[in-house]
Design a protein around this motif. Structure first.
Motif, mmCIF file in Angstrom:
data_model
loop_
_atom_site.group_PDB
_atom_site.id
_atom_site.type_symbol
_atom_site.label_atom_id
_atom_site.label_comp_id
_atom_site.label_asym_id
_atom_site.label_seq_id
_atom_site.Cartn_x
_atom_site.Cartn_y
_atom_site.Cartn_z
ATOM 1 N N PRO A 1 45.879 18.265 65.877
ATOM 2 C CA PRO A 1 44.811 19.241 66.147
ATOM 3 C C PRO A 1 43.882 18.786 67.273
ATOM 4 C CG PRO A 1 45.081 18.940 63.785
ATOM 5 C CD PRO A 1 45.958 17.921 64.442
ATOM 6 N N GLU A 2 43.289 19.760 67.926
ATOM 7 C CA GLU A 2 42.417 19.451 69.057
ATOM 8 C C GLU A 2 41.112 18.834 68.582
ATOM 9 O OE1 GLU A 2 40.722 21.992 72.780
ATOM 10 O OE2 GLU A 2 42.828 22.222 72.238
ATOM 11 N N THR A 3 40.830 17.633 69.070
ATOM 12 C CA THR A 3 39.577 16.939 68.816
ATOM 13 C C THR A 3 39.098 16.388 70.159
ATOM 14 O OG1 THR A 3 40.682 14.813 68.438
ATOM 15 C CG2 THR A 3 40.319 16.213 66.489
ATOM 16 N N GLU A 4 37.898 15.853 70.168
ATOM 17 C CA GLU A 4 37.397 15.232 71.396
ATOM 18 C C GLU A 4 38.373 14.168 71.886
ATOM 19 O OE1 GLU A 4 33.008 14.007 72.623
ATOM 20 O OE2 GLU A 4 33.800 12.624 71.113
ATOM 21 N N LEU A 5 38.891 13.374 70.975
ATOM 22 C CA LEU A 5 39.828 12.296 71.301
ATOM 23 C C LEU A 5 41.167 12.838 71.791
ATOM 24 C CD1 LEU A 5 41.169 9.474 71.182
ATOM 25 C CD2 LEU A 5 41.183 9.676 68.697
ATOM 26 N N SER A 6 41.781 13.733 71.016
ATOM 27 C CA SER A 6 43.137 14.195 71.348
ATOM 28 C C SER A 6 43.177 15.001 72.636
ATOM 29 C CB SER A 6 43.720 15.015 70.191
ATOM 30 O OG SER A 6 43.005 16.217 69.998
ATOM 31 N N SER A 7 42.137 15.804 72.877
ATOM 32 C CA SER A 7 42.135 16.617 74.095
ATOM 33 C C SER A 7 41.774 15.785 75.322
ATOM 34 C CB SER A 7 41.187 17.817 73.951
ATOM 35 O OG SER A 7 39.874 17.394 73.705
ATOM 36 N N THR A 8 40.865 14.820 75.158
ATOM 37 C CA THR A 8 40.522 13.952 76.296
ATOM 38 C C THR A 8 41.731 13.128 76.729
ATOM 39 O OG1 THR A 8 38.200 13.794 75.623
ATOM 40 C CG2 THR A 8 39.019 12.091 77.103
ATOM 41 N N ALA A 9 42.411 12.507 75.758
ATOM 42 C CA ALA A 9 43.590 11.690 76.079
ATOM 43 C C ALA A 9 44.634 12.524 76.812
ATOM 44 C CB ALA A 9 44.172 11.099 74.797
ATOM 45 N N PHE A 10 44.865 13.748 76.350
ATOM 46 C CA PHE A 10 45.853 14.622 76.989
ATOM 47 C C PHE A 10 45.416 15.042 78.384
ATOM 48 C CE2 PHE A 10 46.933 19.093 77.930
ATOM 49 C CZ PHE A 10 48.295 18.929 78.170
ATOM 50 N N ASN A 11 44.188 15.509 78.512
ATOM 51 C CA ASN A 11 43.727 16.048 79.798
ATOM 52 C C ASN A 11 43.665 14.996 80.895
ATOM 53 O OD1 ASN A 11 43.418 18.771 79.053
ATOM 54 N ND2 ASN A 11 41.444 18.351 78.093
ATOM 55 N N VAL A 12 43.256 13.790 80.526
ATOM 56 C CA VAL A 12 43.176 12.716 81.522
ATOM 57 C C VAL A 12 44.581 12.325 81.997
ATOM 58 C CG1 VAL A 12 42.482 10.322 81.904
ATOM 59 C CG2 VAL A 12 40.970 11.862 80.674
ATOM 60 N N ALA A 13 45.517 12.210 81.044
ATOM 61 C CA ALA A 13 46.898 11.877 81.414
ATOM 62 C C ALA A 13 47.529 12.993 82.245
ATOM 63 C CB ALA A 13 47.717 11.627 80.151
ATOM 64 N N LYS A 14 47.288 14.226 81.841
ATOM 65 C CA LYS A 14 47.837 15.394 82.564
ATOM 66 C C LYS A 14 47.327 15.424 84.004
ATOM 67 C CE LYS A 14 47.264 20.420 82.652
ATOM 68 N NZ LYS A 14 46.600 21.560 81.989
ATOM 69 N N ASN A 15 46.041 15.175 84.192
ATOM 70 C CA ASN A 15 45.467 15.202 85.538
ATOM 71 C C ASN A 15 46.043 14.090 86.415
ATOM 72 O OD1 ASN A 15 43.511 16.253 87.499
ATOM 73 N ND2 ASN A 15 42.492 14.279 87.233
ATOM 74 N N ALA A 16 46.154 12.891 85.830
ATOM 75 C CA ALA A 16 46.740 11.778 86.588
ATOM 76 C C ALA A 16 48.184 12.111 86.989
ATOM 77 C CB ALA A 16 46.691 10.497 85.755
ATOM 78 N N HIS A 17 48.932 12.664 86.047
ATOM 79 C CA HIS A 17 50.322 13.034 86.287
ATOM 80 C C HIS A 17 50.425 14.072 87.403
ATOM 81 C CE1 HIS A 17 54.549 13.592 85.199
ATOM 82 N NE2 HIS A 17 54.346 14.899 85.197
ATOM 83 N N SER A 18 49.504 15.032 87.396
ATOM 84 C CA SER A 18 49.531 16.097 88.407
ATOM 85 C C SER A 18 49.225 15.571 89.802
ATOM 86 C CB SER A 18 48.526 17.200 88.038
ATOM 87 O OG SER A 18 47.195 16.769 88.268
ATOM 88 N N LYS A 19 48.596 14.398 89.876
ATOM 89 C CA LYS A 19 48.257 13.789 91.177
ATOM 90 C C LYS A 19 49.382 12.879 91.690
ATOM 91 C CE LYS A 19 43.874 15.193 91.688
ATOM 92 N NZ LYS A 19 43.731 16.166 90.616
ATOM 93 N N GLY A 20 50.505 12.871 90.966
ATOM 94 C CA GLY A 20 51.634 12.056 91.399
ATOM 95 C C GLY A 20 51.617 10.632 90.877
ATOM 96 N N ILE A 21 50.658 10.329 90.008
ATOM 97 C CA ILE A 21 50.610 9.000 89.383
ATOM 98 C C ILE A 21 51.678 8.943 88.299
ATOM 99 C CG2 ILE A 21 49.183 7.423 88.007
ATOM 100 C CD1 ILE A 21 46.726 8.791 89.386
ATOM 101 N N GLN A 22 52.403 7.837 88.219
ATOM 102 C CA GLN A 22 53.395 7.675 87.151
ATOM 103 C C GLN A 22 52.664 7.434 85.832
ATOM 104 O OE1 GLN A 22 56.932 5.189 87.852
ATOM 105 N NE2 GLN A 22 56.191 4.894 89.942
ATOM 106 N N THR A 23 52.969 8.235 84.829
ATOM 107 C CA THR A 23 52.288 8.095 83.542
ATOM 108 C C THR A 23 53.287 7.997 82.398
ATOM 109 O OG1 THR A 23 52.130 10.496 83.225
ATOM 110 C CG2 THR A 23 50.289 9.424 84.330
ATOM 111 N N ARG A 24 52.889 7.298 81.368
ATOM 112 C CA ARG A 24 53.589 7.283 80.072
ATOM 113 C C ARG A 24 52.513 7.433 79.010
ATOM 114 N NH1 ARG A 24 57.288 7.164 83.148
ATOM 115 N NH2 ARG A 24 59.192 5.911 83.154
#
Length: 271
Positions: A18-41
């Motif tokens: 479920p969406e919480t401050e923690l779960s959504s922040t972790a997702f959004n930060v990783a998604k943004n980095a990924h969209s900038k061409g940064i390799q993410t896991r």
């Protein structure tokens, strides 16, 4: 930043929980980095409440199959993976029937924390590192989110300190507010079982949420305030610690602020 690698390790990630401050922040930060061409896991625990069929999780046989020693017990490590729809981002799930099969996250139906949450934390920390070793994927930054993941900095600094794959990795920990009670009082002894020195375990001798966060701060290169309000004791501890700090960011600014923080305050530590 485009050629950099960031390992995100979080207790919770949307859309799997479920969406919480923690779960959504972790997702959004990783998604943004990924969209900038940064390799993410991204790594998270495979809690039993996660619907494997709906989210199309599947076991990665080549990564599974090893046993992790937790407090003198052999615990099989199972690795599952899924892709976040539309994002082309892979999420790795650390699994074990004993620790994660139950249909709950941190506590039982009476809202009582599971007695083995301490062992689940150790298993998760070791499971992440062992899997990344098998992938032979050396991250420039390891970004930790949530208390279930917060033993990872200690294990990277001590248990895995001779591991060359992480020799240049910088550890960033995001701190979030939580009302969890104390964990199993044997936590420190179970960490000591892994030959981690008493002086390094002292902070978690009383395994409260605050002390677990303090341990993460002690073993990180940088800290991000993931919640707008943190316990006063944690705020004081941060001020007294020699770590780089990013203050709380609103949802509108956090993704770009985090990338800027990585670039200007974290990666520069390597130079």
């Amino acid at each position: 930043m485009k050629d950099k690698r960031i390992l995100y390790v979080s207790s919770e990630v949307t859309p799997y929980l479920p969406e919480t401050e923690l779960s959504s922040t972790a997702f959004n930060v990783a998604k943004n980095a990924h969209s900038k061409g940064i390799q993410t896991r991204i790594f998270m625990p495979r809690f039993g409440v996660i619907n494997e069929r709906r989210h199309q999780l599947h076991e990665v046989i080549r990564l599974s199959g090893m046993n992790l020693i937790i407090n003198d017990m052999d615990m099989p490590l199972i690795i599952k993976v899924a892709s976040i729809p539309k994002e082309r981002m892979q999420v790795y799930f650390i699994d074990n029937d004993e620790y994660f099969k139950r249909k709950a996250v941190y506590s039982d139906e009476d809202d009582k924390l599971f007695d083995d949450n301490d062992e689940r934390m150790i298993f998760f920390a070791k499971g992440v590192v062992e899997t990344v070793k098998k992938l032979n994927w050396a991250p420039d930054i390891i970004h930790v989110h949530g208390w279930m993941a917060s033993l990872l900095p200690l294990y990277l600094r001590e248990f895995y300190k001779e591991e060359p794959l992480f020799a240049e990795s910088k550890i960033v920990t995001s701190l979030y507010n939580s009302d969890i009670e104390d964990l199993n009082k044997e936590l420190a002894n179970k960490v000591r079982f892994d030959k981690i020195e008493d002086s390094k375990v002292a902070t978690i001798e009383t395994p409260s949420h605050i002390n677990i966060l303090k341990s993460a701060i002690e073993n990180s290169d940088a800290i991000i305030k993931g919640s707008e309000v943190l316990p006063e004791e944690i705020e004081t501890f941060i001020e007294e610690s020699n770590v780089k700090v990013l203050d709380f960011q609103s949802e509108e600014t956090l993704t770009e602020s985090y990338l800027e923080f990585y670039k200007e305050n974290v990666l520069e530590l390597s130079e």
